[in-house]
Design an enzyme around this catalytic site. Structure first.
Site, mmCIF file in Angstrom:
data_model
loop_
_atom_site.group_PDB
_atom_site.id
_atom_site.type_symbol
_atom_site.label_atom_id
_atom_site.label_comp_id
_atom_site.label_asym_id
_atom_site.label_seq_id
_atom_site.Cartn_x
_atom_site.Cartn_y
_atom_site.Cartn_z
ATOM 1 N N LEU A 39 12.038 -24.659 -9.589
ATOM 2 C CA LEU A 39 10.791 -25.503 -9.121
ATOM 3 C C LEU A 39 11.110 -25.513 -7.641
ATOM 4 C CD1 LEU A 39 9.897 -28.284 -11.501
ATOM 5 C CD2 LEU A 39 8.487 -25.806 -10.893
ATOM 6 N N ASP A 40 10.151 -25.359 -6.653
ATOM 7 C CA ASP A 40 10.668 -25.738 -5.241
ATOM 8 C C ASP A 40 11.249 -27.214 -5.183
ATOM 9 O OD1 ASP A 40 9.403 -23.678 -4.561
ATOM 10 O OD2 ASP A 40 7.433 -24.256 -3.923
ATOM 11 N N ARG A 41 11.985 -27.364 -3.885
ATOM 12 C CA ARG A 41 12.892 -28.668 -3.841
ATOM 13 C C ARG A 41 11.585 -29.788 -3.952
ATOM 14 N NH1 ARG A 41 16.791 -31.037 -0.381
ATOM 15 N NH2 ARG A 41 17.446 -28.740 0.528
#
Length: 312
Positions: A144-146
């Site tokens: 997942l994106d940060r």
């Protein structure tokens, strides 16, 4: 020796011992427990799982459809187990011998980057499994994106890692996100299709030309809205880098807090994107496993005043 009434009472109040069973043939965990605890109701047995009172080979299990194998030991504790939380509020939602599923907080990288190597979900989970055995490892299977929170899954052995990575698109049956976006959408549901490409500065953008990049398909449904924001239920048919963020920009309704792609507002103090659902077919048992979390309260709190209404 003569036993007094006090002795009898004390013996009666002694805590009951834990129960342990040895698995003799493959089975679903709930079916196994219902068979062994035939004098208990189905709801009672499910409550044991919910309250973290069931462990398999020493690992607490809460997922009722976990597959157990011959030779494993299933233990039922008389007391509820603690909810496991890692530092940085990294919640472990599910764990068995092959997988760990967590609810990743926004702001935490899934895996290391050129700029950050320590503060990652991968490092925290590696430290966690090594407390049991220094030889234990984990393997990333997706990310997942940060700044996106939500369900993230890792493999605990290389066999599971390869099975998931090699067949990810075929095994994953559902990926659901909830997003807070800017403005009110004229079309309350829709399907966005484009071909994503990446610039030298690592920005993703859409090409309308078929085959000019990686195909990306996003389905959305408005579930609540106000004069300023909309709350969307998003289902992915593909899982490309920054896919939802780019597609929301394409239709003129940026994810809130997404400065990278041009959002003008940041009412949540974070990216308004949460991965709330992941369903997939287990590569070895063919059973469907499904994990869900609730949308962050901060998301739904934006839509509690009198100006909101349910989307169609």
């Amino acid at each position: 020796m003569i036993k007094t009434k006090r002795d009898m009472r004390q013996k009666g109040n002694a805590p009951k011992p834990d129960i342990e069973f040895v698995v003799t043939e493959p089975s679903g965990l709930l079916d196994f427990l219902l068979l062994k605890l035939s004098n208990k109701s189905r709801n009672h047995v499910k409550a044991l799982l919910t309250h973290r009172q069931v462990s398999v080979d020493g690992i607490v299990i809460t997922q009722y459809d976990t597959v157990i194998r011959e030779g494993q030991r299933v233990k039922i504790s008389r007391t509820a187990g603690p909810v496991i939380k890692q530092k940085n509020s990294l919640d472990i939602l599910y764990e068995d011998n092959d997988l760990i599923v967590i609810n990743k907080p926004a702001g935490l990288l899934s895996i290391a980057s050129d700029k950050e190597n320590e503060h990652t979900a991968y490092r925290l989970l590696t430290d966690y499994v090594k407390t049991r055995d220094p030889e234990n490892r984990i393997f990333a299977v997706h990310r997942l994106d940060r700044d996106t929170s939500g369900i993230l899954m890792v493999a605990k052995n290389e066999r599971m890692k390869l099975a998931l990575q090699d067949n990810w698109s075929d095994l994953v049956t559902e990926r659901g996100y909830v997003a807070v976006v800017e403005g009110k959408l004229q079309e309350k549901s829709g399907r966005i299709q484009s071909w994503l490409k990446e610039t030298k500065t690592l920005m993703m953008y859409s090409s309308p030309t078929a085959g000019d990049g990686l195909e990306a398909i996003t389905n959305y449904q408005v579930i609540n809205e106000s004069s300023e924001y909309s709350l969307l239920d998003i289902r992915l048919e593909t899982g490309r880098k920054n896919q939802i963020r780019v597609h929301m920009k394409d239709i003129g309704h940026n994810v809130t807090g997404d400065k990278k792609y041009g959002a003008r507002t940041n009412p949540l103090g974070r990216l308004g994107l949460h991965a709330y659902k992941l369903a997939f077919k287990h590569p070895f048992t063919d059973k469907i496993m499904c994990f869900e979390t609730k949308a962050p309260r901060s998301f739904t709190a934006l839509f509690k005043d009198g100006n909101t209404r349910k989307g169609r």
